[in-house]
Design a protein around this motif. Sequence first.
Motif, PDB file in Angstrom:
ATOM      1  N   HIS A  25       0.827  -1.206   0.000  1.00  0.00           N
ATOM      2  CA  HIS A  25       0.000   0.000   0.000  1.00  0.00           C
ATOM      3  C   HIS A  25       0.856   1.249   0.000  1.00  0.00           C
ATOM      4  CE1 HIS A  25      -3.971  -1.707   0.196  1.00  0.00           C
ATOM      5  NE2 HIS A  25      -3.606  -2.530   1.182  1.00  0.00           N
ATOM      6  N   SER A 129      -2.674   5.029   3.995  1.00  0.00           N
ATOM      7  CA  SER A 129      -2.812   4.583   2.597  1.00  0.00           C
ATOM      8  C   SER A 129      -4.044   5.195   1.950  1.00  0.00           C
ATOM      9  CB  SER A 129      -2.895   3.057   2.551  1.00  0.00           C
ATOM     10  OG  SER A 129      -3.119   2.611   1.227  1.00  0.00           O
ATOM     11  N   GLY A 133      -4.127   7.478  -1.173  1.00  0.00           N
ATOM     12  CA  GLY A 133      -4.953   7.212  -2.350  1.00  0.00           C
ATOM     13  C   GLY A 133      -5.700   8.456  -2.807  1.00  0.00           C
TER      14      GLY A 133
END
Length: 480
Positions: A25, A129, A133
Amino acid sequence: MRRQLSSVCLLCCSASETAGTMVGHQRLPWTNNSTQGAISVTSAKQEQEITSGFLRTCRRLCPLVGLSTLCLSLLATCAALSVLYSNESDTKPEWKSLFDYQNMSDSYLTLTKANTDLKKENEILKEHSARQGEQTKLLNRTSVKLRSISFALSLENGELKEQIVNLTSTNIQLMKEHEQLVQYKSEQEERRLNVSQTIKYLFSSNSQLQEEKRRLSEANNLLRDELFQLKEENQQLVEISDKRQEEIQNLSKKIEAFSKDDCEKLEVEVTQLQEQNQNLSTMLGKERQEAAEQERSRTQEMEQMVADVQSMSEAYDSLDLYCPVVNQRTKERICKKCHDSWRQFETKCYYFSSRVLSWSSSRAWCRTQGGDLLIINSEQEQNFVFDASRALEQSGTRLWIGMTDAEDEGDWRWVDGSKVTSDVKYWLSRQGMGTEPDDWKLDDPSGEDCGHIDTSESALRSWMDGSCNIPYRWICEKNA
């Protein structure tokens, strides 16, 4: 004991997988280095932000990598212990001592605590993560916008380069035109000086002509007075002659009553009277002839004076036409070579008509303007009149020029009498259809005896012969 070792091994594996997943990740932000490269090229600020984020991510992942290494070491240790336990279980069904079991319990508790810490770290890494994103999506959208902006800037850059090239060429052309204007201005200054001198000369000539006109007017008045006196004297002589005739008639009547001697005397007197009358008639004739000669001389002087005044008036008309007054206060004039409706080429002025006339009528119109139909003397002049005629197409593509073979068929001559030479000859020739001139007689039985230009053809192949009675536009020419 085997179950405990297996659980410890499974715990290590799950921790390793969790670490690997988190590492995966965490690797998302820099997996699309090609996309981020375009962003870094377009914005140095974005590159600094990404670099600082990468360093922060590395700081957070360093403990995770250590834990992963520790798990791997524990896994290897568990595997070795499992092998030892398998070897010893064949001979010994139980542990050697309670101390070994206590060590395994402590290791299990340590691994459990490490697993708990790893789960907490995993949750933190999952949140991080998710944020990464969202940042990646934002960066992707920003990348798309920056790409579109970069494309628009590239197009604008290309347009600006084209504009720079166009402006450069325009600047060069303007510099050339500026040089030409400077040269033209110097020429105009010289012509202005010459025209100023000419105007001064014309003014002085006008003063002299005015003085001469005044003197001639005074002489005319004197001649009129003398003529009136001569007419009075002539009237008196006529009255005297009439009296003489009456006296002769009276004498003739008296003669009939006189004797022969008296008649002879009277005849002598009559003869004398007739001679006197003849002398008086001769004198009267001479005086009349002198008066007529004086009247003729005075008339000639008056005609010459009128011609001089007319010439002076035409000179002033030409002066106003070609050198109009631009400042009424100072009477300053600016001269030009050609009239407003005429175009200059080299040393001549050209008129391109918008109306249509026959060849003879168009020539007569040109001559009233001080010129004549066009005479072409060079290829440059042919190209000029052809291009100018094509640019001013209004009533057809054909225009009369000063060329005819009406006197001798096939002997083409210009209006000044010169022959159309072979080095300046631009007759139309069509492949498979013959060559001009062809003296076509179907439209006019008398043939085609006058020349014209057809601007629908090429410049150096545009002369044609045509019927002189057909109305076309025309081109006049005169000296500048």
